[in-house]
Design a protein around this motif. Structure first.
Motif, PDB file in Angstrom:
ATOM      1  N   LEU A  30     -48.814 -11.990 -35.831  1.00 38.33           N
ATOM      2  CA  LEU A  30     -48.469 -12.896 -34.738  1.00 38.33           C
ATOM      3  C   LEU A  30     -46.957 -12.967 -34.552  1.00 38.33           C
ATOM      4  O   LEU A  30     -46.458 -12.922 -33.421  1.00 38.33           O
ATOM      5  N   HIS A  31     -46.231 -13.063 -35.651  1.00 36.17           N
ATOM      6  CA  HIS A  31     -44.765 -13.103 -35.565  1.00 36.17           C
ATOM      7  C   HIS A  31     -44.237 -11.802 -34.948  1.00 36.17           C
ATOM      8  O   HIS A  31     -43.322 -11.822 -34.122  1.00 36.17           O
ATOM      9  N   PHE A  32     -44.828 -10.686 -35.342  1.00 31.04           N
ATOM     10  CA  PHE A  32     -44.425  -9.390 -34.795  1.00 31.04           C
ATOM     11  C   PHE A  32     -44.722  -9.323 -33.301  1.00 31.04           C
ATOM     12  O   PHE A  32     -43.867  -8.918 -32.505  1.00 31.04           O
ATOM     13  N   TYR A  33     -45.951  -9.706 -32.902  1.00 35.65           N
ATOM     14  CA  TYR A  33     -46.309  -9.704 -31.480  1.00 35.65           C
ATOM     15  C   TYR A  33     -45.350 -10.569 -30.679  1.00 35.65           C
ATOM     16  O   TYR A  33     -44.957 -10.214 -29.573  1.00 35.65           O
ATOM     17  N   GLU A  34     -44.982 -11.701 -31.229  1.00 28.64           N
ATOM     18  CA  GLU A  34     -44.075 -12.599 -30.517  1.00 28.64           C
ATOM     19  C   GLU A  34     -42.681 -11.986 -30.411  1.00 28.64           C
ATOM     20  O   GLU A  34     -42.045 -12.041 -29.360  1.00 28.64           O
ATOM     21  N   ALA A  35     -42.217 -11.386 -31.486  1.00 31.20           N
ATOM     22  CA  ALA A  35     -40.904 -10.740 -31.466  1.00 31.20           C
ATOM     23  C   ALA A  35     -40.864  -9.598 -30.451  1.00 31.20           C
ATOM     24  O   ALA A  35     -39.823  -9.329 -29.839  1.00 31.20           O
ATOM     25  N   GLU A  36     -42.010  -8.939 -30.251  1.00 30.37           N
ATOM     26  CA  GLU A  36     -42.099  -7.828 -29.303  1.00 30.37           C
ATOM     27  C   GLU A  36     -42.365  -8.294 -27.872  1.00 30.37           C
ATOM     28  O   GLU A  36     -42.460  -7.482 -26.953  1.00 30.37           O
ATOM     29  N   GLY A  37     -42.528  -9.601 -27.682  1.00 32.82           N
ATOM     30  CA  GLY A  37     -42.757 -10.134 -26.343  1.00 32.82           C
ATOM     31  C   GLY A  37     -44.182 -10.032 -25.848  1.00 32.82           C
ATOM     32  O   GLY A  37     -44.442 -10.170 -24.655  1.00 32.82           O
ATOM     33  N   ARG A  50     -46.480 -23.328 -32.517  1.00 29.62           N
ATOM     34  CA  ARG A  50     -47.707 -23.645 -31.789  1.00 29.62           C
ATOM     35  C   ARG A  50     -47.941 -22.589 -30.715  1.00 29.62           C
ATOM     36  O   ARG A  50     -46.999 -21.979 -30.203  1.00 29.62           O
ATOM     37  N   TYR A  51     -49.224 -22.402 -30.389  1.00 26.53           N
ATOM     38  CA  TYR A  51     -49.629 -21.453 -29.348  1.00 26.53           C
ATOM     39  C   TYR A  51     -50.684 -22.116 -28.478  1.00 26.53           C
ATOM     40  O   TYR A  51     -51.488 -22.911 -28.965  1.00 26.53           O
ATOM     41  N   GLY A  52     -50.699 -21.731 -27.207  1.00 27.51           N
ATOM     42  CA  GLY A  52     -51.767 -22.167 -26.328  1.00 27.51           C
ATOM     43  C   GLY A  52     -53.043 -21.400 -26.656  1.00 27.51           C
ATOM     44  O   GLY A  52     -52.990 -20.292 -27.203  1.00 27.51           O
ATOM     45  N   ARG A  53     -54.179 -21.963 -26.315  1.00 23.29           N
ATOM     46  CA  ARG A  53     -55.457 -21.302 -26.600  1.00 23.29           C
ATOM     47  C   ARG A  53     -55.591 -19.965 -25.887  1.00 23.29           C
ATOM     48  O   ARG A  53     -56.300 -19.080 -26.342  1.00 23.29           O
ATOM     49  N   ASP A  54     -54.904 -19.824 -24.755  1.00 22.07           N
ATOM     50  CA  ASP A  54     -54.988 -18.576 -23.998  1.00 22.07           C
ATOM     51  C   ASP A  54     -54.439 -17.379 -24.764  1.00 22.07           C
ATOM     52  O   ASP A  54     -54.741 -16.235 -24.448  1.00 22.07           O
ATOM     53  N   VAL A  55     -53.654 -17.636 -25.809  1.00 27.63           N
ATOM     54  CA  VAL A  55     -53.094 -16.540 -26.591  1.00 27.63           C
ATOM     55  C   VAL A  55     -54.208 -15.738 -27.281  1.00 27.63           C
ATOM     56  O   VAL A  55     -54.050 -14.554 -27.548  1.00 27.63           O
ATOM     57  N   LEU A  56     -55.342 -16.372 -27.524  1.00 29.60           N
ATOM     58  CA  LEU A  56     -56.453 -15.669 -28.173  1.00 29.60           C
ATOM     59  C   LEU A  56     -56.955 -14.516 -27.307  1.00 29.60           C
ATOM     60  O   LEU A  56     -57.285 -13.443 -27.815  1.00 29.60           O
ATOM     61  N   ARG A  57     -57.005 -14.724 -25.990  1.00 29.32           N
ATOM     62  CA  ARG A  57     -57.436 -13.644 -25.102  1.00 29.32           C
ATOM     63  C   ARG A  57     -56.400 -12.528 -25.074  1.00 29.32           C
ATOM     64  O   ARG A  57     -56.742 -11.353 -25.094  1.00 29.32           O
ATOM     65  N   GLU A  74     -46.604   0.265 -24.326  1.00 29.45           N
ATOM     66  CA  GLU A  74     -47.377   0.365 -23.077  1.00 29.45           C
ATOM     67  C   GLU A  74     -48.223  -0.886 -22.853  1.00 29.45           C
ATOM     68  O   GLU A  74     -48.399  -1.325 -21.716  1.00 29.45           O
ATOM     69  N   ILE A  75     -48.736  -1.458 -23.921  1.00 33.86           N
ATOM     70  CA  ILE A  75     -49.491  -2.711 -23.808  1.00 33.86           C
ATOM     71  C   ILE A  75     -48.559  -3.802 -23.296  1.00 33.86           C
ATOM     72  O   ILE A  75     -48.913  -4.561 -22.383  1.00 33.86           O
ATOM     73  N   GLN A  76     -47.359  -3.865 -23.859  1.00 33.49           N
ATOM     74  CA  GLN A  76     -46.388  -4.863 -23.431  1.00 33.49           C
ATOM     75  C   GLN A  76     -46.037  -4.678 -21.958  1.00 33.49           C
ATOM     76  O   GLN A  76     -46.006  -5.644 -21.193  1.00 33.49           O
ATOM     77  N   GLN A  77     -45.797  -3.446 -21.530  1.00 36.95           N
ATOM     78  CA  GLN A  77     -45.472  -3.179 -20.127  1.00 36.95           C
ATOM     79  C   GLN A  77     -46.614  -3.626 -19.220  1.00 36.95           C
ATOM     80  O   GLN A  77     -46.386  -4.208 -18.160  1.00 36.95           O
ATOM     81  N   ALA A  78     -47.844  -3.359 -19.634  1.00 41.48           N
ATOM     82  CA  ALA A  78     -48.997  -3.748 -18.827  1.00 41.48           C
ATOM     83  C   ALA A  78     -49.114  -5.266 -18.739  1.00 41.48           C
ATOM     84  O   ALA A  78     -49.336  -5.821 -17.658  1.00 41.48           O
ATOM     85  N   LEU A  79     -48.946  -5.955 -19.861  1.00 43.99           N
ATOM     86  CA  LEU A  79     -49.040  -7.415 -19.854  1.00 43.99           C
ATOM     87  C   LEU A  79     -47.888  -8.039 -19.062  1.00 43.99           C
ATOM     88  O   LEU A  79     -48.050  -9.106 -18.465  1.00 43.99           O
ATOM     89  N   ASN A  80     -46.754  -7.361 -19.026  1.00 43.00           N
ATOM     90  CA  ASN A  80     -45.611  -7.868 -18.268  1.00 43.00           C
ATOM     91  C   ASN A  80     -45.846  -7.799 -16.756  1.00 43.00           C
ATOM     92  O   ASN A  80     -45.107  -8.415 -15.995  1.00 43.00           O
ATOM     93  N   THR A  81     -46.851  -7.045 -16.321  1.00 38.57           N
ATOM     94  CA  THR A  81     -47.148  -6.980 -14.886  1.00 38.57           C
ATOM     95  C   THR A  81     -47.883  -8.220 -14.400  1.00 38.57           C
ATOM     96  O   THR A  81     -48.012  -8.426 -13.196  1.00 38.57           O
ATOM     97  N   LEU A  82     -48.354  -9.049 -15.330  1.00 48.48           N
ATOM     98  CA  LEU A  82     -49.065 -10.270 -14.943  1.00 48.48           C
ATOM     99  C   LEU A  82     -48.056 -11.329 -14.511  1.00 48.48           C
ATOM    100  O   LEU A  82     -47.047 -11.526 -15.177  1.00 48.48           O
ATOM    101  N   PRO A  83     -48.342 -12.023 -13.423  1.00 44.67           N
ATOM    102  CA  PRO A  83     -47.389 -13.044 -12.958  1.00 44.67           C
ATOM    103  C   PRO A  83     -47.191 -14.147 -13.992  1.00 44.67           C
ATOM    104  O   PRO A  83     -48.156 -14.649 -14.559  1.00 44.67           O
ATOM    105  N   ASP A  84     -45.961 -14.495 -14.238  1.00 46.24           N
ATOM    106  CA  ASP A  84     -45.586 -15.586 -15.145  1.00 46.24           C
ATOM    107  C   ASP A  84     -46.200 -15.447 -16.534  1.00 46.24           C
ATOM    108  O   ASP A  84     -46.414 -16.440 -17.220  1.00 46.24           O
TER     109      ASP A  84
END
Length: 155
Positions: A30-37, A50-57, A74-84
């Protein structure tokens, strides 16, 4: 005499340990995922992560994509295409999966070629990296440049 039901407050956010347990990953992941954005959290007034429940998805999508061989960048780039940075919906997942499908098809084709050719040259016993009379007579592949040119797309 009526008993008053004790109301249990609905917890909308999760601790790092709760997320790790529910998502099936290590806290360090989790710390790694957060550091990677890839995911976002915050600190509460007690300075606890703390994390919102939506982080599970989001973590589920990251894990599925990783399992399919998609690199984290590539996963990060794809997730970055989501608004906000919102939680991906089913429609979002369809779009992401469709985008990755061509990459996976190409990877499968390259791996299939590798599997089918794996015992070819080295299996002969010559162990030559410059010249092989069966796979690369007179080092004709050397003109195509360095690296495993037989395993490139379109081969």
């Amino acid at each position: 005499m009526t008993k008053k039901l004790q109301q249990i407050p609905l917890v909308r956010d999760l601790s790092v340990g709760d997320v790790a347990e529910r998502a099936g990953v290590a806290v360090s992941t989790l710390h790694f995922y957060e550091a990677e954005g890839l995911i976002k959290g915050w600190r509460n007034s007690s300075n606890h992560r703390r994390y919102g429940r939506d982080v599970l998805r989001r973590i589920a999508i990251i894990k599925v994509a990783q399992r399919a061989g998609i690199p984290l960048k590539e996963i990060q780039q794809a997730l970055n295409t989501l608004p906000d940075g919102r939680t991906p919906t089913g429609k979002d997942w369809q779009r992401l999966a469709t985008h990755w499908q061509a990459q996976l098809d190409d990877r499968i084709a390259r791996l299939t070629r590798l599997r089918n050719q794996l015992t070819g040259c080295i299996g002969c016993g010559c162990l030559s990296t410059d010249e092989c009379p069966l796979r690369n007579p007179a080092d004709i592949l050397g003109d195509k440049g360095p690296g495993p040119v037989l395993l490139e797309p379109g081969e």
